[in-house]
Structure formats: C-alpha cells, structure tokens
Enzyme design. Sequence first.
Site, PDB file in Angstrom:
ATOM      1  N   LYS A 110       0.772  -1.214   0.160  1.00 35.63           N
ATOM      2  CA  LYS A 110      -0.025  -0.149  -0.129  1.00 35.63           C
ATOM      3  C   LYS A 110       0.889   1.333   0.080  1.00 35.63           C
ATOM      4  O   LYS A 110       0.547   2.314  -0.499  1.00 35.63           O
ATOM      5  CB  LYS A 110      -1.132   0.093   1.480  1.00 35.63           C
ATOM      6  CG  LYS A 110      -2.258  -0.902   0.811  1.00 35.63           C
ATOM      7  CD  LYS A 110      -3.328  -0.541   1.720  1.00 35.63           C
ATOM      8  CE  LYS A 110      -4.407  -1.671   1.465  1.00 35.63           C
ATOM      9  NZ  LYS A 110      -5.615  -1.553   2.241  1.00 35.63           N
ATOM     10  N   LYS A 157      -4.026 -10.163  -6.567  1.00 34.03           N
ATOM     11  CA  LYS A 157      -5.494 -10.551  -5.957  1.00 34.03           C
ATOM     12  C   LYS A 157      -6.484  -9.542  -6.380  1.00 34.03           C
ATOM     13  O   LYS A 157      -6.267  -8.421  -6.902  1.00 34.03           O
ATOM     14  CB  LYS A 157      -5.087 -10.040  -4.431  1.00 34.03           C
ATOM     15  CG  LYS A 157      -6.285 -10.063  -3.445  1.00 34.03           C
ATOM     16  CD  LYS A 157      -5.894  -9.591  -2.039  1.00 34.03           C
ATOM     17  CE  LYS A 157      -6.333  -8.193  -1.984  1.00 34.03           C
ATOM     18  NZ  LYS A 157      -6.668  -7.900  -0.487  1.00 34.03           N
ATOM     19  N   LYS A 208     -10.627  -4.186  -4.652  1.00 38.87           N
ATOM     20  CA  LYS A 208     -11.781  -3.035  -4.897  1.00 38.87           C
ATOM     21  C   LYS A 208     -11.332  -1.853  -5.538  1.00 38.87           C
ATOM     22  O   LYS A 208     -12.015  -1.617  -6.238  1.00 38.87           O
ATOM     23  CB  LYS A 208     -12.113  -2.734  -3.369  1.00 38.87           C
ATOM     24  CG  LYS A 208     -12.746  -3.635  -2.342  1.00 38.87           C
ATOM     25  CD  LYS A 208     -12.901  -2.812  -0.864  1.00 38.87           C
ATOM     26  CE  LYS A 208     -13.221  -3.611   0.013  1.00 38.87           C
ATOM     27  NZ  LYS A 208     -12.706  -3.562   1.295  1.00 38.87           N
TER      28      LYS A 208
HETATM   29  P1  ATP Z   1      -8.261  -3.061   0.023  1.00 42.33           P
HETATM   30  O1  ATP Z   1      -8.217  -3.384  -1.294  1.00 42.33           O
HETATM   31  O2  ATP Z   1      -8.778  -1.625   0.296  1.00 42.33           O
HETATM   32  O3  ATP Z   1      -7.232  -3.212   1.047  1.00 42.33           O
HETATM   33  P2  ATP Z   1      -9.578  -5.446   0.721  1.00 42.33           P
HETATM   34  O4  ATP Z   1     -10.859  -6.010   0.058  1.00 42.33           O
HETATM   35  O5  ATP Z   1      -8.244  -6.315   0.628  1.00 42.33           O
HETATM   36  O6  ATP Z   1      -9.483  -3.983   0.666  1.00 42.33           O
HETATM   37  P3  ATP Z   1     -10.915  -5.541   3.148  1.00 42.33           P
HETATM   38  O7  ATP Z   1     -12.007  -5.080   2.456  1.00 42.33           O
HETATM   39  O8  ATP Z   1     -10.629  -5.210   4.501  1.00 42.33           O
HETATM   40  O9  ATP Z   1      -9.740  -5.477   2.255  1.00 42.33           O
HETATM   41  O10 ATP Z   1     -10.976  -7.350   3.070  1.00 42.33           O
HETATM   42  C1  ATP Z   1     -12.077  -7.857   3.823  1.00 42.33           C
HETATM   43  C2  ATP Z   1     -12.071  -9.320   3.793  1.00 42.33           C
HETATM   44  O11 ATP Z   1     -12.084  -9.864   2.371  1.00 42.33           O
HETATM   45  C3  ATP Z   1     -10.617  -9.976   4.389  1.00 42.33           C
HETATM   46  O12 ATP Z   1     -11.107 -11.039   5.101  1.00 42.33           O
HETATM   47  C4  ATP Z   1      -9.958 -10.257   3.169  1.00 42.33           C
HETATM   48  O13 ATP Z   1      -8.981 -11.251   3.406  1.00 42.33           O
HETATM   49  C5  ATP Z   1     -10.945 -10.605   2.156  1.00 42.33           C
HETATM   50  N1  ATP Z   1     -10.448 -10.643   0.987  1.00 42.33           N
HETATM   51  C6  ATP Z   1     -10.172  -9.548   0.099  1.00 42.33           C
HETATM   52  N2  ATP Z   1      -9.730  -9.521  -0.980  1.00 42.33           N
HETATM   53  C7  ATP Z   1     -10.002 -10.799  -1.332  1.00 42.33           C
HETATM   54  C8  ATP Z   1      -9.685 -11.570  -2.519  1.00 42.33           C
HETATM   55  N3  ATP Z   1      -9.299 -11.296  -3.465  1.00 42.33           N
HETATM   56  N4  ATP Z   1      -9.800 -13.111  -2.372  1.00 42.33           N
HETATM   57  C9  ATP Z   1     -10.417 -13.613  -1.151  1.00 42.33           C
HETATM   58  N5  ATP Z   1     -10.581 -12.860  -0.080  1.00 42.33           N
HETATM   59  C10 ATP Z   1     -10.342 -11.483  -0.085  1.00 42.33           C
END
Ligand code: ATP
Length: 328
Positions: free
Chosen positions: A113, A195, A198
Amino acid sequence: MEKKRIFSGIQPSGALTIGNYLGALKNWAQLIDEYDCIFSVVDLHAITVRQDPKELNERCLGLIAQYIACGIDPEKCTIFIQSHVPAHAELSWILNCYTYMGELERMTQFKDKSSRHADNINAGLFTYPVLMAADILLYQADLVPVGHDQKQHLELCRDVAERFNRIYDDTFKIPEGYIAKMGARVMDLQNPEKKMSKSEPAGSIALLEDIASVTKKIKRAQTDSLGYVKFEEGRHGINNLISIYGAVTRKTADEIENEFQGKGYGDFKKAIAEALVAELEPIQAKYQELMNNKDYLKSVYTSGADRAREIADETIRKVHQKIGYIER
Ligand code: ATP
Ligand code: LTN
C-alpha cells in the site's frame, strides 16, 4: 457450553468484490449458528487511505446492508461500526507500545500500500495491523475468518497477544485464523497473478455488479491455450476460475475437473457465470430492500455497538488493571 467467539471485519474502502464475498462473507454466514459472531465495518482502518467523507458515510451503511443481504442475520450475531466503539482506538494505542517497528516493517500489505499511495504514507498505514490486533483481542475471539491476504496480520496479532500475556499473565485469548480452502484467494480476472481488489474494477466483479456485466466479465476472463479444465501449477487463470466456481458451488477441484472433462472453456465459463448470477441475484435484491429501510439498518448497528461496547469495555478494564492504571 458457551459458544466459541468469532470476530472479523471488512473495510468500507470501496465496492465489495466477489473476492471479499467468497474469501470472507460467504464463510461468515455459515458460521453464525455455531459461533458467537461479531462482525464489524472497520471504518477506522479505511482512513489509512484518503476517503471522500460523503462516500465513506454511504459505504458504511451499504456495507451493513451487504452483510445482512449475504445471510449475516443480525438476530443471530452482532454487527457494528468500529468507530462507534472507542475501545478499538484505545487498545490500539496500548498495543502500539508492545509492537516493534521491525515487526510492522515486515508487513507485505504495508509495503504494497505504501508503494501504491506513495504521496500518503501515514503512520496509520504503518500501525494498521496493531488496530486489527486490537479489534480481535478486545473480544477475546477464538477464531478469525479472513482471506489468505490477512494471514500475516493475524500472526502479528498472536505475537503481540502472547507478548502481552507473558509480561502480565493471561489477559488475551490467542486467536486462530480461519481461512477457507476455496475462495480464500480470488485473483484478478484480467491479471490472475494479482489479488482481486476493490481498487481494480476491470478485473474484478462487484457483489452489486450489474448481472449482464458479471457474465461479460467471466467470459472475458484470462485463460490459456491448453483448452482443458484442470487445476495445475502455473495455470493462474484457469486455477482462479476453478476456485471461484468451487467457492460458489462448494464443489472440489476434482469434482469440477470431472464435470468439465471433454468440454471447453466456453462451457466452463457459461457454468461459472450462471452459478455466480444465481448466487448474486438474491443478494442484490435483498440489498435493495434493506437500503429502503434505513431505520432498520440503524437499529442493527446501534444495538450491535451496545453489545460490542460491553464486551470491549470489559477487556479494556482488565488491560488497564494489568498495566497498573488507576481504576476509572
Ligand atoms: P483493500 O483493497 O481496500 O485493501 P481488501 O478488499 O483487501 O481492501 P478488506 O475489505 O478489509 O480488504 O477485506 C475484507 C475481507 O475480504 C478480508 O477477510 C480479506 O482477506 C478478504 N479478501 C479481500 N480480497 C480478497 C480476495 N481477492 N480473495 C479472497 N478474499 C479476499
Ligand atoms: N485488515 C483486514 C480488515 C480487518 C480485519 C480486522 C479482519 C480489520 N480488522 C479484524 C479480521 C479481524 C483487511 O484488510 N482485510
């Protein structure tokens, strides 16, 4: 016997993707009968990256509605907004004093990040995992269901809790991670070595995505030229599609390989799109219904915060006493 406790949270930092759903929310929904579940909208975490106030405000409410729409029944568990429980920030400060710079410097999410937001490498981004540890430890959680990307943060949480317990004897329950076999690592559809996130709408599918667009995005997903459906080392695109289909249908990779033996990617993608649409449509309908009932959503997060505060304050009291602070 008392139920074991679960804590987890999602940041209101953008539109939820099917990665968040398959990696986290779908699993949460399956745990609520068996465990005492506490789920938070972690808005304190979200401001480690700059957020527009109006959008942040709307997203928090939207996230509560999405939790419920995904089957997280507020009658059976606790749903609240992190900033409504001041103990999170309090414990986070305290735990900062028991966490080493070197530990935080190793966190891959921080490295990632800070390279993506080079103009705003703030101290909160650095200490983010300490706040996450505070979230979990405040509730004495036994289990933390998260996607694979949070494994390192969870290990840090355990290390800090063990350190505190060593200094002051037993204060915190040491939590275990709960990472599902399928769906814990949904990858970007266009760039399957990354990965799904969002912040990359092209290669990701939002939970609230228009249904026509869901089908289109699956059809366009990266594959390879081998032409058969089999989970194999290095086949990032196909492996990702297998794990998405597996996470949605709860089929194993073996079952999926059998189902598509002798068939091409066209048939496979058609089946994935149909399964996803069948899963997302009722969630989207329920979400719309909930967003038309803001009073209900408010009652969910206010009563959720009341219960969360009670548990969290109890832990804060215990921590203060151990440290030697004078009772309030
Ligand atoms: P950002 O990209 O803003 O960091 P994020 O989606 O990685 O956001 P969170 O919204 O806090 O982070 O994630 C919420 C949950 O979703 C966490 O348990 C995270 O491990 C899961 N998660 C996020 N992205 C994935 C993915 N691509 N595959 C599986 N699980 C995910
Ligand atoms: N760091 C997590 C979100 C998060 C969380 C938590 C998850 C914050 N606090 C406590 C589980 C438990 C993320 O970025 N996905």
